[in-house]
Design a protein around this motif. Structure first.
Motif, short mmCIF file in Angstrom:
data_model
loop_
_atom_site.label_atom_id
_atom_site.label_comp_id
_atom_site.label_asym_id
_atom_site.label_seq_id
_atom_site.Cartn_x
_atom_site.Cartn_y
_atom_site.Cartn_z
N LYS A 75 107.64 47.35 13.29
CA LYS A 75 107.58 48.77 12.93
C LYS A 75 108.98 49.34 12.69
CE LYS A 75 103.27 49.55 15.29
NZ LYS A 75 102.54 50.21 16.34
N ARG A 76 110.01 48.65 13.16
CA ARG A 76 111.39 49.10 12.94
C ARG A 76 111.83 48.93 11.49
NH1 ARG A 76 114.12 45.33 15.13
NH2 ARG A 76 112.48 44.29 16.27
N GLU B 7 118.07 47.54 11.06
CA GLU B 7 116.71 47.51 11.61
C GLU B 7 116.29 46.19 12.25
OE1 GLU B 7 115.19 50.72 8.27
OE2 GLU B 7 114.48 48.66 8.16
N VAL B 8 116.84 45.10 11.81
CA VAL B 8 116.43 43.81 12.35
C VAL B 8 117.30 43.46 13.57
CG1 VAL B 8 117.91 42.38 10.87
CG2 VAL B 8 115.75 41.46 11.65
N ASP B 9 116.71 42.78 14.52
CA ASP B 9 117.42 42.32 15.71
C ASP B 9 117.36 40.79 15.74
OD1 ASP B 9 118.01 44.88 16.71
OD2 ASP B 9 116.05 45.01 17.69
N GLU B 10 118.36 40.18 16.34
CA GLU B 10 118.43 38.72 16.41
C GLU B 10 117.14 38.09 16.93
OE1 GLU B 10 119.89 34.88 16.00
OE2 GLU B 10 120.81 36.71 15.23
N PRO B 11 116.52 38.59 18.00
CA PRO B 11 115.29 37.94 18.49
C PRO B 11 114.16 37.91 17.46
CG PRO B 11 116.16 39.42 20.17
CD PRO B 11 116.96 39.67 18.91
N TRP C 69 108.17 39.14 -0.69
CA TRP C 69 108.64 38.76 0.64
C TRP C 69 108.99 39.98 1.48
CZ3 TRP C 69 107.37 34.72 3.05
CH2 TRP C 69 107.11 33.54 2.36
N LEU C 70 109.64 40.97 0.89
CA LEU C 70 110.03 42.14 1.67
C LEU C 70 108.82 42.92 2.17
CD1 LEU C 70 113.15 43.27 -0.36
CD2 LEU C 70 113.10 42.03 1.83
N LEU C 71 107.78 42.98 1.37
CA LEU C 71 106.56 43.66 1.84
C LEU C 71 105.89 42.87 2.97
CD1 LEU C 71 105.15 45.02 -1.52
CD2 LEU C 71 106.26 46.32 0.32
N ARG C 72 105.98 41.55 2.91
CA ARG C 72 105.49 40.73 4.03
C ARG C 72 106.35 40.96 5.27
NH1 ARG C 72 105.06 35.26 0.45
NH2 ARG C 72 103.11 35.74 -0.61
N PHE C 73 107.66 40.97 5.06
CA PHE C 73 108.58 41.17 6.19
C PHE C 73 108.36 42.54 6.83
CE2 PHE C 73 112.13 38.27 4.24
CZ PHE C 73 111.30 37.17 4.39
N ALA C 74 107.99 43.53 6.06
CA ALA C 74 107.77 44.88 6.59
C ALA C 74 106.70 44.88 7.68
CB ALA C 74 107.39 45.84 5.47
N GLN C 75 105.80 43.91 7.64
CA GLN C 75 104.73 43.81 8.62
C GLN C 75 105.20 43.20 9.94
OE1 GLN C 75 101.84 45.30 7.64
NE2 GLN C 75 103.13 45.70 5.85
#
Length: 184
Positions: free
Chosen positions: A67-68, A113-117, A58-64
């Motif tokens: 770019k942040r 690194e992640v933002d609410e939007p 899942w984390l490797l999918r989320f990385a896509q």
């Protein structure tokens, strides 16, 4: 609901629970950790590996997704699991640093690194069989944490059967107390 705040709590819960499980597991012998206990993933180590593999996938999918998400992209040097039942780490001592690395990557990602939007967008991904799906990102992140919790429950049972108490497992203790003013 603010997803970012919620997932920050879940990342802290994830770290606490994995730390508790790792401390409890470290009290066992290699044979106790690797013996088939009749669990869905056979052994304690099999179940630990399954949780880790699910996280990695899942984390490797989320990385896509952005770019942040550099902390997730930095996991690209880990083996890419192709099956949810594979034992990537046959020894607890080999498993442990990878588990810690992934937990720290989750914390860094969620906290920095992640933002609410981001949570209100969809993620297109392929599963391990090559089927493509598109789902709301917030629900996929919720799945990541739910999957961990589900299998850690199995581990707490396996460890309890060996006489080991892993401590408090409730998410409730990670939720901050609300401060109410009198007369409200």
């Amino acid at each position: 609901m603010n997803y970012l705040s919620h997932f920050k709590l879940m990342a802290q819960y994830n770290l606490r629970m994995n730390t508790q499980l790792n401390e409890a597991t470290s009290m066992l012998s290699h044979e106790q950790i690797t013996s088939d206990r009749g669990a869905f993933f056979d052994s304690i180590l099999g179940t630990l590996n399954h949780i880790l593999i699910g996280d990695m996938i899942w984390l490797l999918r989320f990385a896509q997704h952005s770019k942040r998400y550099q902390s997730l992209a930095d996991l690209n040097d880990l083996p890419v699991p192709t099956d949810l039942n594979v034992i990537l780490y046959k020894d607890f001592e080999l498993y442990l640093p990878v588990r810690n690395r992934i937990d720290n990557a989750i914390l860094c990602w969620i906290n920095n690194e992640v933002d609410e939007p981001d949570f209100h967008e969809t993620l297109v991904y392929s599963d391990t069989k090559g089927h493509t799906s598109e789902r709301e990102f917030s629900e996929l992140v919720a799945h990541l944490f739910n999957h961990q919790t589900h299998h850690r429950g199995q581990l707490s049972t396996l460890l309890s059967q060996l006489g080991i108490d892993i401590g408090i497992t409730d998410f409730l203790i990670d939720i901050p107390d609300a401060q109410f003013k009198s007369g409200s």
